[in-house]
Design a protein around this motif. Sequence first.
Motif, mmCIF file in Angstrom:
data_model
loop_
_atom_site.group_PDB
_atom_site.id
_atom_site.type_symbol
_atom_site.label_atom_id
_atom_site.label_comp_id
_atom_site.label_asym_id
_atom_site.label_seq_id
_atom_site.Cartn_x
_atom_site.Cartn_y
_atom_site.Cartn_z
ATOM 1 N N MET A 181 44.971 -98.169 -1.065
ATOM 2 C CA MET A 181 43.627 -98.466 -1.586
ATOM 3 C C MET A 181 43.079 -99.724 -0.924
ATOM 4 O O MET A 181 43.766 -100.740 -0.841
ATOM 5 C CB MET A 181 43.660 -98.718 -3.102
ATOM 6 C CG MET A 181 44.543 -97.739 -3.862
ATOM 7 S SD MET A 181 43.650 -96.317 -4.455
ATOM 8 C CE MET A 181 45.032 -95.296 -4.971
ATOM 9 N N GLY A 213 34.602 -97.362 -11.817
ATOM 10 C CA GLY A 213 35.401 -96.325 -11.160
ATOM 11 C C GLY A 213 36.831 -96.327 -11.659
ATOM 12 O O GLY A 213 37.764 -96.088 -10.905
ATOM 13 N N TYR A 214 36.946 -96.606 -12.928
ATOM 14 C CA TYR A 214 38.273 -96.719 -13.518
ATOM 15 C C TYR A 214 38.963 -95.363 -13.630
ATOM 16 O O TYR A 214 38.355 -94.349 -13.916
ATOM 17 C CB TYR A 214 38.149 -97.331 -14.910
ATOM 18 C CG TYR A 214 39.398 -97.223 -15.738
ATOM 19 C CD1 TYR A 214 40.457 -98.098 -15.514
ATOM 20 C CD2 TYR A 214 39.514 -96.261 -16.724
ATOM 21 C CE1 TYR A 214 41.609 -97.999 -16.274
ATOM 22 C CE2 TYR A 214 40.650 -96.161 -17.490
ATOM 23 C CZ TYR A 214 41.695 -97.028 -17.255
ATOM 24 O OH TYR A 214 42.826 -96.929 -18.003
ATOM 25 N N SER A 215 40.259 -95.357 -13.374
ATOM 26 C CA SER A 215 41.040 -94.194 -13.794
ATOM 27 C C SER A 215 42.410 -94.699 -14.216
ATOM 28 O O SER A 215 43.013 -95.529 -13.556
ATOM 29 C CB SER A 215 41.099 -93.142 -12.695
ATOM 30 O OG SER A 215 42.206 -93.313 -11.881
ATOM 31 N N PRO A 216 42.868 -94.196 -15.359
ATOM 32 C CA PRO A 216 44.046 -94.773 -16.011
ATOM 33 C C PRO A 216 45.296 -94.665 -15.153
ATOM 34 O O PRO A 216 45.475 -93.690 -14.435
ATOM 35 C CB PRO A 216 44.188 -93.925 -17.269
ATOM 36 C CG PRO A 216 43.443 -92.677 -17.006
ATOM 37 C CD PRO A 216 42.359 -93.038 -16.062
ATOM 38 N N ASN A 217 46.128 -95.658 -15.241
ATOM 39 C CA ASN A 217 47.357 -95.686 -14.458
ATOM 40 C C ASN A 217 48.448 -94.866 -15.138
ATOM 41 O O ASN A 217 48.854 -95.141 -16.262
ATOM 42 C CB ASN A 217 47.798 -97.130 -14.277
ATOM 43 C CG ASN A 217 49.076 -97.221 -13.496
ATOM 44 O OD1 ASN A 217 50.102 -96.702 -13.920
ATOM 45 N ND2 ASN A 217 49.019 -97.866 -12.347
ATOM 46 N N ARG A 218 48.904 -93.876 -14.389
ATOM 47 C CA ARG A 218 49.857 -92.935 -14.950
ATOM 48 C C ARG A 218 51.180 -93.599 -15.354
ATOM 49 O O ARG A 218 51.753 -93.296 -16.396
ATOM 50 C CB ARG A 218 50.089 -91.830 -13.921
ATOM 51 C CG ARG A 218 51.129 -90.821 -14.271
ATOM 52 C CD ARG A 218 50.629 -89.651 -15.092
ATOM 53 N NE ARG A 218 49.664 -88.815 -14.421
ATOM 54 C CZ ARG A 218 49.832 -87.508 -14.217
ATOM 55 N NH1 ARG A 218 50.954 -86.940 -14.589
ATOM 56 N NH2 ARG A 218 48.900 -86.788 -13.667
ATOM 57 N N ALA A 219 51.653 -94.489 -14.501
ATOM 58 C CA ALA A 219 52.965 -95.106 -14.764
ATOM 59 C C ALA A 219 52.931 -95.916 -16.055
ATOM 60 O O ALA A 219 53.801 -95.797 -16.915
ATOM 61 C CB ALA A 219 53.373 -95.991 -13.598
ATOM 62 N N ALA A 220 51.901 -96.722 -16.182
ATOM 63 C CA ALA A 220 51.787 -97.554 -17.377
ATOM 64 C C ALA A 220 51.700 -96.679 -18.617
ATOM 65 O O ALA A 220 52.325 -96.952 -19.640
ATOM 66 C CB ALA A 220 50.562 -98.444 -17.278
ATOM 67 N N PRO A 268 40.788 -100.705 -10.487
ATOM 68 C CA PRO A 268 40.345 -101.363 -11.721
ATOM 69 C C PRO A 268 41.269 -100.975 -12.878
ATOM 70 O O PRO A 268 41.782 -99.866 -12.904
ATOM 71 C CB PRO A 268 38.956 -100.794 -11.940
ATOM 72 C CG PRO A 268 38.967 -99.478 -11.246
ATOM 73 C CD PRO A 268 39.877 -99.653 -10.074
#
Lengths: 337, 337
Positions: free
Chosen positions: B1, B48-55, B6
């Motif tokens: 990236m 442009g947020y997209s949730p973090n899968r790992a967290a 974000p």
Amino acid sequence: MSKVAPTLEDVARVAGVSRATVSRVVNGTRNVDPDIQETVRNAIEQTGYSPNRAARSLVTRRTGTVALVISGAGGGSDVFTDPFFGRVTAGVVDHLRGHSVHPVLMLADSDPARTEVVDFLRQGSADGALLVSTHPDDPLPARLVDAGVPSVLYARPGRPMPISYVDMDHRAGGRMAADHLVASGRYNITTISGPMDVLASQDRHAGFRDAMARHGFPYVPTAEGGFTAESGAAAMHRLLTECPDLDAVFAANDLMAQAAVDVLLEHGLRVPDAVAVVGFDDSAPALACRPQLTTIRQPVEKMAAQMADLLLSDLEKPGQRPRSVIFEPELVVRASA
Amino acid sequence: MSKVAPTLEDVARVAGVSRATVSRVVNGTRNVDPDIQETVRNAIEQTGYSPNRAARSLVTRRTGTVALVISGAGGGSDVFTDPFFGRVTAGVVDHLRGHSVHPVLMLADSDPARTEVVDFLRQGSADGALLVSTHPDDPLPARLVDAGVPSVLYARPGRPMPISYVDMDHRAGGRMAADHLVASGRYNITTISGPMDVLASQDRHAGFRDAMARHGFPYVPTAEGGFTAESGAAAMHRLLTECPDLDAVFAANDLMAQAAVDVLLEHGLRVPDAVAVVGFDDSAPALACRPQLTTIRQPVEKMAAQMADLLLSDLEKPGQRPRSVIFEPELVVRASA
DNA sequence: CCTTCGTTTTACAACGTTGTAAGTGCGCTC
DNA sequence: GAGCGCACTTACAACGTTGTAAAACGAAGG
């Protein structure tokens, strides 16, 4: 899980050291006393510890996963009927094993509104993408570039863009087919092309026509197919109507070539005696076909492996310039031509 | 990236609310004021947020991923040559889409020391496993049960164990083939079985033999094949030697049936006039074959989808008792018998 | 005997999310 | 108008890992 999974903490407690030390042992980092290493290893054994992937990727920002995206293939269910995708998958899976990287399989329909794939990657669910995109106007490559996702394409992108890809010299493949048919003394040579909105089809066709022209055949009767058996059969019928005295057919993939052979046989035209048939790909149908197909080999598995390799190297050290690797086709002479 | 992704925090700052509120909006939980919802949604759009899968999986203990394991298939690279695995994959992928669950493809070699797959699941890298195990002595199913990993098998396990599976009534399939051949007046009926260390092969064969016996044919000349075209051709040769006046062959899959047809044709035996051939599976080769194969349909895609469905339901509410779903085969009459 | 310097170990702060307990208003009731 | 729910929001503590700065420990040098 019946019992709750043991954590680093647990191992540390058993071994009588701190979490950090255990972490270092697990990750093989230097600077840890051999004796303590031993102790820790035993503790790991004893507790049955295995590191939690989510927690790890949260801090390393790596998942050990890449997306294998098959894009532009209709609804989906029938994709794997075409041996091509199976071969790509096999090549990728095979290369990724041993690198402890696992492929997540995704089918992307062409609907531009579906952002599933890009979302998946932006969420950090995978470290990069391997994209098998069939149509040159697929928006996905550009989106991946925009999102800064490390990606490698199978086949060059429709528009130039800074992205790595693996491809084959399809024009050369087309030329080889033409050369072979002309060299074996055929005069009424025809062709079943792939769908013309696919770059590979255009290239194979262009290479074929160019070579034919150079051999003194400016016009080649052509029927467009769709890379499926049905479309190949239909195309063969059209060719026979337009050009009843044809003595050769070059089909842009083996599936269509096989269907063409069947149609010819039904018309009482013996292959290769009356009509020569050349396929493309050298996939399973080429061998299953009777007579076995003379065809242009596309080393799909190798190309897929190369694609995986490019991505892995990009993940290894980021920020490299895009690279491309072009493979050469190969004429495989069997019985059909 | 290029720019750092974000986070919830960023969105919260932009929207002027707390992280928790944003989280609730993202996850569609109730109890959030419509106006604020709107504001938050805009902020998400804007950043442009997209949730973090790992967290997310760290706390939810869910990954949104299942492993699709193909086990016991030799080295790997050639697995997808057999249309069967492609069909399974297609069925699984197709059903999983829309449930926002993604399959991770894994090839497990039979080496019992390789714990790759179990490790993968124990690490919490996937929520469950879909296992296509070819050999009944594969240790993987038992290991998955031991590890408490939610799993579903394609085909019943070699030993009884508490695990869900999807299967087909292979004996019934064998019976159908026998009934059809006898009913069409064949007398010297032979069979090419699958590898006898595979349960499905045993069942198909047992069903076939039972029905033949009931029809008054206590002895059926049999040659064992390995589900590949080559082995099918070899088996056909052996049958022709043992039983030169045979007038029917039941092959345990279409790949072998197609090869058998080729061998018969080479021997000048017309199909179905001189020899009738029945295949099994109803996969691509059945249609590609000339004459097209009469075959026993195994609804692989449906079965695979069902398998995925069982797993999803198990993930939905854990601790359910193992279930099994058995599918019925179907005789598909085409030209070869 | 006190520095100084490696080496090894530890404590602690991230990472980005969710769930829960503890607020904060606000409109009711009495 | 004080008390009380109710609807909504906010802090804050997990989750299990890694990386870093600080601490402990010897060994070597002055």
